[in-house]
Each structure stands twice: as C-alpha cells, then as structure tokens.
Design a protein around this motif. Sequence first.
Motif, mmCIF file in Angstrom:
data_model
loop_
_atom_site.group_PDB
_atom_site.id
_atom_site.type_symbol
_atom_site.label_atom_id
_atom_site.label_comp_id
_atom_site.label_asym_id
_atom_site.label_seq_id
_atom_site.Cartn_x
_atom_site.Cartn_y
_atom_site.Cartn_z
ATOM 1 N N GLY A 27 0.867 -1.176 0.000
ATOM 2 C CA GLY A 27 0.000 0.000 0.000
ATOM 3 C C GLY A 27 0.898 1.218 0.000
ATOM 4 O O GLY A 27 1.489 1.567 -1.013
ATOM 5 N N SER A 28 1.056 1.822 1.181
ATOM 6 C CA SER A 28 1.986 2.945 1.293
ATOM 7 C C SER A 28 3.433 2.449 1.307
ATOM 8 O O SER A 28 4.368 3.208 1.102
ATOM 9 C CB SER A 28 1.691 3.749 2.554
ATOM 10 O OG SER A 28 1.791 2.921 3.688
ATOM 11 N N CYS A 29 3.624 1.170 1.569
ATOM 12 C CA CYS A 29 4.953 0.566 1.540
ATOM 13 C C CYS A 29 5.527 0.632 0.126
ATOM 14 O O CYS A 29 4.781 0.770 -0.840
ATOM 15 C CB CYS A 29 4.880 -0.913 1.908
ATOM 16 S SG CYS A 29 4.657 -1.247 3.645
ATOM 17 N N VAL A 30 6.853 0.490 0.023
ATOM 18 C CA VAL A 30 7.439 0.364 -1.309
ATOM 19 C C VAL A 30 8.113 -0.993 -1.463
ATOM 20 O O VAL A 30 8.667 -1.545 -0.515
ATOM 21 C CB VAL A 30 8.466 1.479 -1.644
ATOM 22 C CG1 VAL A 30 7.777 2.790 -1.957
ATOM 23 C CG2 VAL A 30 9.511 1.646 -0.559
ATOM 24 N N VAL A 65 13.471 2.087 4.243
ATOM 25 C CA VAL A 65 13.958 2.088 2.861
ATOM 26 C C VAL A 65 15.485 2.154 2.828
ATOM 27 O O VAL A 65 16.139 1.349 2.161
ATOM 28 C CB VAL A 65 13.370 3.276 2.058
ATOM 29 C CG1 VAL A 65 14.031 3.390 0.694
ATOM 30 C CG2 VAL A 65 11.865 3.118 1.892
ATOM 31 N N ASP A 66 16.066 3.082 3.576
ATOM 32 C CA ASP A 66 17.527 3.284 3.448
ATOM 33 C C ASP A 66 18.353 2.125 4.003
ATOM 34 O O ASP A 66 19.203 1.582 3.315
ATOM 35 C CB ASP A 66 17.961 4.651 4.015
ATOM 36 C CG ASP A 66 17.598 4.855 5.472
ATOM 37 O OD1 ASP A 66 16.881 4.002 6.041
ATOM 38 O OD2 ASP A 66 18.031 5.872 6.047
ATOM 39 N N ARG A 110 6.758 9.785 0.776
ATOM 40 C CA ARG A 110 8.114 9.871 1.338
ATOM 41 C C ARG A 110 8.906 8.600 1.068
ATOM 42 O O ARG A 110 10.108 8.650 0.813
ATOM 43 C CB ARG A 110 8.044 10.171 2.835
ATOM 44 C CG ARG A 110 7.836 11.666 3.090
ATOM 45 C CD ARG A 110 7.620 11.960 4.558
ATOM 46 N NE ARG A 110 8.659 11.402 5.411
ATOM 47 C CZ ARG A 110 8.419 10.916 6.634
ATOM 48 N NH1 ARG A 110 7.203 10.902 7.116
ATOM 49 N NH2 ARG A 110 9.405 10.439 7.351
ATOM 50 N N ASN A 111 8.224 7.447 1.146
ATOM 51 C CA ASN A 111 8.899 6.188 0.838
ATOM 52 C C ASN A 111 9.463 6.203 -0.581
ATOM 53 O O ASN A 111 10.602 5.780 -0.816
ATOM 54 C CB ASN A 111 7.923 5.016 0.981
ATOM 55 C CG ASN A 111 7.766 4.554 2.422
ATOM 56 O OD1 ASN A 111 8.633 4.787 3.260
ATOM 57 N ND2 ASN A 111 6.651 3.913 2.701
ATOM 58 N N VAL A 112 8.674 6.706 -1.528
ATOM 59 C CA VAL A 112 9.102 6.754 -2.936
ATOM 60 C C VAL A 112 10.272 7.727 -3.097
ATOM 61 O O VAL A 112 11.276 7.404 -3.749
ATOM 62 C CB VAL A 112 7.918 7.148 -3.860
ATOM 63 C CG1 VAL A 112 8.395 7.436 -5.272
ATOM 64 C CG2 VAL A 112 6.864 6.054 -3.861
ATOM 65 N N GLU A 113 10.161 8.898 -2.478
ATOM 66 C CA GLU A 113 11.234 9.904 -2.585
ATOM 67 C C GLU A 113 12.562 9.369 -2.056
ATOM 68 O O GLU A 113 13.600 9.496 -2.694
ATOM 69 C CB GLU A 113 10.861 11.164 -1.792
ATOM 70 C CG GLU A 113 9.833 12.034 -2.478
ATOM 71 C CD GLU A 113 9.228 13.080 -1.545
ATOM 72 O OE1 GLU A 113 8.309 13.782 -1.996
ATOM 73 O OE2 GLU A 113 9.669 13.186 -0.372
ATOM 74 N N VAL A 114 12.488 8.761 -0.862
ATOM 75 C CA VAL A 114 13.718 8.248 -0.249
ATOM 76 C C VAL A 114 14.284 7.086 -1.068
ATOM 77 O O VAL A 114 15.496 6.981 -1.251
ATOM 78 C CB VAL A 114 13.492 7.849 1.231
ATOM 79 C CG1 VAL A 114 14.707 7.149 1.810
ATOM 80 C CG2 VAL A 114 13.146 9.090 2.058
ATOM 81 N N ALA A 115 13.416 6.226 -1.604
ATOM 82 C CA ALA A 115 13.883 5.104 -2.421
ATOM 83 C C ALA A 115 14.671 5.620 -3.627
ATOM 84 O O ALA A 115 15.762 5.133 -3.931
ATOM 85 C CB ALA A 115 12.700 4.258 -2.891
#
Lengths: 163, 211
Positions: A27-30, A65-66, A110-115
């Motif tokens: 969902g919101s996870c990547v 993510v990081d 934010r998950n997408v941006e950081v990925a």
Amino acid sequence: MPTEIKVGIGDYAVGKKEGIISTYGLGSCVGITIYDRLTKVGGLLHALLPEASYYGNKGNPAKYVDTGLQLLIRDIQKLGGNPRRAEAKLFGGAHMFTNVTSEKLMIGKRNVEVAKRELKKYGIRLVAEDTGGKGGRTIYLDLSTGKVRMRKVSGGKVIEKIY
Amino acid sequence: MVESEDYEEYIKNLDEFAKSALVETFNIGASRAADALSEMTGLTVDITVPEIEITSIKAVPEKVGEDVKVAVYIQLSGGFEGHAFFFLDFEDALRIFDLMMGQEPGTTTEFDDMVASAVMEMGNILISAFANALSEFLGTEINQTPPDIAIDFTPAILDFALADVGQHCDYTILLQTEMRIEGVKFKEHFTIIPHPASMKKVVETLLGGFV
C-alpha cells in the motif's frame, strides 16, 4: 512451478538464476527490486518506512527504505551480483484513504522519494516504476529474466502488468 | 525524531491476563457496535471478539491473506489513537446490503455506488459505536475522521496503519471478530490497530484497580 519466496513487511530476499521472489499487498509501503542481468542475481525489499535515522534506528533495519536497501545490496553482492550494473524497479507508495491527511501518515510519497534518492546514491539505475495513486500492488520478481509482474486492483478488478 | 519509549518489549510480553482484559474491552465495544447496527437495520446483529493476537508486522500479509476486500476506514485520535477498519468480502457486502434493504440475499449482484455508500454507513455506525464505548470506558474524548472506503488487497489497506505502529515497534495486535446478522455468519474483520501508547493506556485503565 518455480519456487516462490514470499517477502513479508520490512523484509527482503535475494536469489540467483531461478525462482520467484514476491511480496503481497504493497500500500503505502514500497517494493524495490534490484536485478543484475549478467549474473542473474536479484532481490526484493518490502520497506514500511522511509528513513531509519528519522525514527531513531529502532527495530528491524529492513523495515526502513535506506537501511533495508543497504542489506539488500550487501546480499546481492554476496551472491556475486554487481549493484552498479544492476537495474532497479520501484513499486508502491500509494495513498489508500483520502481521509488520512496528517503529514505524518503521508508515508507513501516519502517512501518513494527516499527510495529514489538512495538508489541514486548507490548509482543504481531506476528503469521502471509504478508508484503513487490510491491502489495497492502485489509484485513478483522472476529471477531468470529480471521481469516484474505486478497485480493491481482497479475498479474492483485485479489487473496485471509486466515491467 | 519520534519519541523513543520502548513499546516493543511491552507488546511482546503482554501476559494472558492483560490480553483477556483487552479482549473483554473490545467485546464491550463490539456489542455496542452490534446494537447500533441492529437499531439502524431492524435486524438481529451479534458481534464478538473471540481473541486478539500479538503478531510481528512482518507476518501481517501472511496472516490476513491477499484477498481483495472492501474496507471502511476511520482514524481515531485524542484519548485513544488508532486506526479502525471494517472489512468485508465482496459477496458479503452484497448479502448485507440485501439484508439491510429487506431483500432476499442474492438479489443484488453488482457492487455499485449504492452498495458502497451503504457499506460505508455501516462501517461508520459500527466504528463510531465502538469508539463511543471505548471513550466512556476510558473517560476520555475520542475524535474520529469521516469514513472513507477502499477496495484493495487486504495488506495494502492496512499498510499505512502498520507504518504508524512500525515507527515505534515491530509488533502489533490483530483483532479477530465474528459477526452474525439474523443468524447468518459473516467473515468480516472489524480491526483496530491501536497506537502502542493507547493500548498500554487501555491495559493500565483496566488493571488499575488491581495494581
């Protein structure tokens, strides 16, 4: 039937040449897949939160993510894969409910941006993505080809796409 | 930085006494939710919470399955922070709609806007009644967002709520519920994912008299 490794939330797996690595219901996870075509080494990370340091590095490192990406890359190298030669594909980061408006819970974006930022940092090319929007995604990485099959719900029906 | 109280150990080590106290509280909420739905529809409704489970966030997709479900979501804040979901299978949503409309189950075959808005209203009533019961019990005000509805893979629906809990620990509670309308059993899941601090508060309020 090729063997399938199912990756849970805040988890990752790697493999070589054959089999499927999948993760259900992003969902919101990547979900980030990394695949080195030459050695056919690949892996998949299912991350829940963007940056470990922001949350005080608490708990399981694969849920961020990081730090999760760090673990995934390390294990790909262990199997003989080269991250600089590899290609990444990125899925998820949806915003499921419109009544969730607090910045703290706008986690998908934010998950997408950081990925993307972290992949860039490691010099790994992002070759495909299906991110954002309102819907969840399930992905399957085929270790023999590097292709990712994605299932998504659209208008109450499940649709499939290959990346 | 997010505050760093250690909820991990607390949640993992909840004893049977605390767990059964939580089940009891959620049962009070569930029975009030059933009464509210019964009043709205004129049907006999029973909802029970047979158990709660402490599970690692990692294992949630495996536990809830990948099925596509209909979910109504309301966020709770104030005196009790958490995420409330009401899940239904497609077929069950249609059957419940028929029961609510006084039709023979099976009459409605398509999940249209009418069904969606009925399901949303039903979720709203259930969750509000539940939150009210909890609010009285805790002696605190609980705020609610308006409801929203999604049709998606179950883990995808729960994802951001798990992300909220996941900021604090790697474990969460999963609530199992059973619902019967006019004696017909429905495989619904009325799920609350509480903020760890709020869960601790419920347990402390419950056990306050004994400590």
